[in-house]
Design a protein around this motif. Sequence first.
Motif, short mmCIF file in Angstrom:
data_model
loop_
_atom_site.label_atom_id
_atom_site.label_comp_id
_atom_site.label_asym_id
_atom_site.label_seq_id
_atom_site.Cartn_x
_atom_site.Cartn_y
_atom_site.Cartn_z
N GLU A 93 -14.78 -0.11 -7.57
CA GLU A 93 -13.68 0.71 -7.07
C GLU A 93 -12.56 -0.17 -6.51
O GLU A 93 -12.81 -1.18 -5.86
N VAL A 94 -11.32 0.22 -6.76
CA VAL A 94 -10.16 -0.44 -6.17
C VAL A 94 -9.47 0.60 -5.30
O VAL A 94 -8.80 1.50 -5.80
N ARG A 95 -9.66 0.48 -4.01
CA ARG A 95 -9.14 1.48 -3.06
C ARG A 95 -7.98 0.90 -2.27
O ARG A 95 -8.07 -0.21 -1.73
N ALA A 96 -6.91 1.64 -2.19
CA ALA A 96 -5.77 1.26 -1.36
C ALA A 96 -5.99 1.76 0.06
O ALA A 96 -6.42 2.89 0.27
N LEU A 97 -5.70 0.88 1.03
CA LEU A 97 -5.71 1.27 2.44
C LEU A 97 -4.26 1.23 2.92
O LEU A 97 -3.64 0.16 2.96
N LEU A 98 -3.72 2.40 3.24
CA LEU A 98 -2.30 2.54 3.50
C LEU A 98 -2.05 3.00 4.93
O LEU A 98 -2.91 3.60 5.58
N GLY A 99 -0.84 2.74 5.40
CA GLY A 99 -0.43 3.18 6.74
C GLY A 99 0.74 2.36 7.23
O GLY A 99 0.97 1.24 6.76
N VAL B 1 -14.00 -7.56 -2.06
CA VAL B 1 -12.83 -8.39 -1.78
C VAL B 1 -11.79 -7.53 -1.10
O VAL B 1 -11.38 -6.49 -1.63
N ILE B 2 -11.39 -7.94 0.10
CA ILE B 2 -10.35 -7.25 0.85
C ILE B 2 -9.06 -8.05 0.73
O ILE B 2 -9.03 -9.23 1.08
N MET B 3 -8.00 -7.43 0.21
CA MET B 3 -6.73 -8.10 0.02
C MET B 3 -5.69 -7.49 0.96
O MET B 3 -5.35 -6.32 0.85
N ASP B 4 -5.22 -8.29 1.90
CA ASP B 4 -4.25 -7.84 2.91
C ASP B 4 -2.86 -8.33 2.53
O ASP B 4 -2.54 -9.50 2.72
N LEU C 69 -10.69 -3.65 -1.71
CA LEU C 69 -9.90 -2.87 -0.76
C LEU C 69 -8.52 -3.51 -0.69
O LEU C 69 -8.38 -4.67 -0.26
N TYR C 70 -7.50 -2.78 -1.14
CA TYR C 70 -6.17 -3.33 -1.34
C TYR C 70 -5.23 -2.76 -0.29
O TYR C 70 -4.93 -1.56 -0.28
N VAL C 71 -4.76 -3.62 0.61
CA VAL C 71 -3.88 -3.19 1.70
C VAL C 71 -2.46 -3.63 1.34
O VAL C 71 -2.20 -4.82 1.12
N SER C 72 -1.55 -2.68 1.27
CA SER C 72 -0.18 -3.02 0.86
C SER C 72 0.78 -1.93 1.30
O SER C 72 0.42 -0.76 1.43
N HIS C 73 2.04 -2.35 1.53
CA HIS C 73 3.12 -1.40 1.76
C HIS C 73 3.86 -1.11 0.45
O HIS C 73 4.73 -0.23 0.43
N ARG C 74 3.54 -1.83 -0.60
CA ARG C 74 4.24 -1.67 -1.88
C ARG C 74 3.53 -0.61 -2.70
O ARG C 74 2.55 -0.87 -3.39
N LEU C 75 4.05 0.60 -2.63
CA LEU C 75 3.35 1.74 -3.22
C LEU C 75 3.38 1.72 -4.74
O LEU C 75 2.52 2.34 -5.37
N ASP C 76 4.35 1.02 -5.34
CA ASP C 76 4.33 0.90 -6.79
C ASP C 76 3.13 0.07 -7.24
O ASP C 76 2.53 0.35 -8.29
N GLU C 77 2.75 -0.94 -6.45
CA GLU C 77 1.56 -1.71 -6.75
C GLU C 77 0.30 -0.86 -6.58
O GLU C 77 -0.66 -0.97 -7.37
#
Length: 365
Positions: A54-60, A186-189, A218-226
């Motif tokens: 799974e590739v999950r985005a963590l947003l906020g 793998v957590i990517m901040d 777990l993909y943490v990003s402010h870039r919503l297109d990514e």
Amino acid sequence: MISSTSPQRVGHLESGRDTRPDDVAYVLEARDLVKRFFGVTVLDGVSLALAPGEVRALLGENGAGKSTMINLLSGVHQPDGGELRFDGAPVRFHRPLDADHAGISVIRQELSLFPDLSVAEAIFAGHLPVTGIGTVDWRRIREAARTALKRLGLSIDVRAPVAGLSIAQQQMVEIARALTRKSRVVIMDEPTASLSPNEVAHLGGIIAQLSSEGVAVLYVSHRLDEVRAFCSTYTVLRDGKAVSAGLVAETDIPALIRDMAGREIEIGRRAAARAAGAPVLEVKNLASRPEPRSGQRVRDVSFTLHAGEILGLAGIVGAGRTETARMIFGLDHVGGGEIRLSGRPFAPASPAAAMAAGIGYVSED
């Protein structure tokens, strides 16, 4: 390597819990996590689960609790309530090394490389392979480091010191560290903050490859297109609580922004028109000194900055943006051209001279 597994579908958020079918086998699960600092609750009953592949985005927004969540999952902090499960069994990571040994790697926005080590040493720091007689297997380290960097599309000397790399290259070395550890999570901040568009696209391919091999991301990003391009699922935090979760394909960017902000946000804005002031900084035909390996990074750069103006200097990594700024601030020698400050010739001999003249500098590092 873990066998290929398709990403699991998610359900919806109910009372802060991301609900899914009971038969899903999670590799990492957070249940109702609570974290307080000095009496202030920064995470309040947040649940999140990652299935293999799974590739999950963590947003906020900033301050929503994303960094705290990362720190709880990676053993930097321990929860004040709730529990963590790994492969279905309760776990407690008392230190980052515990999470690392369990198979959780974190690629942080703040680089954690040792600048005086070589690239190969930095990639394998903390898990140096040894030979049969107990000595460090340098040949294996260098070969594995080259392989990991090649996988990321980066060709650099693995014997070179980390301090000599650009910020973007150091970010790719951080990612290479996770690849060599055969991590299960793998957590990517914010991993693309210093990457060019081509490097971002290549990272997307790496994430897809990790997912196909059963690695949870777990993909943490402010870039919503990514997020739309790379992630299959998402969780949105706001004020320390999980407010929404689901399939990326079943939402859109305006909805994600609304969940993050808690209100409707107008996307896009126009800069207010303003009259140009007097020229403050004039750069004419600026050029850098040629370097033995990289050649001349800056050639014939000209622009004028007026009072009250905000001037963008854009370009991909390696285009010469940083070098231009460093010459104006006196960090690098000027190879040619002219700089004028408030109409007068300006040749900064050092950063101290530039500051005395009224120039400030916020570096990329």
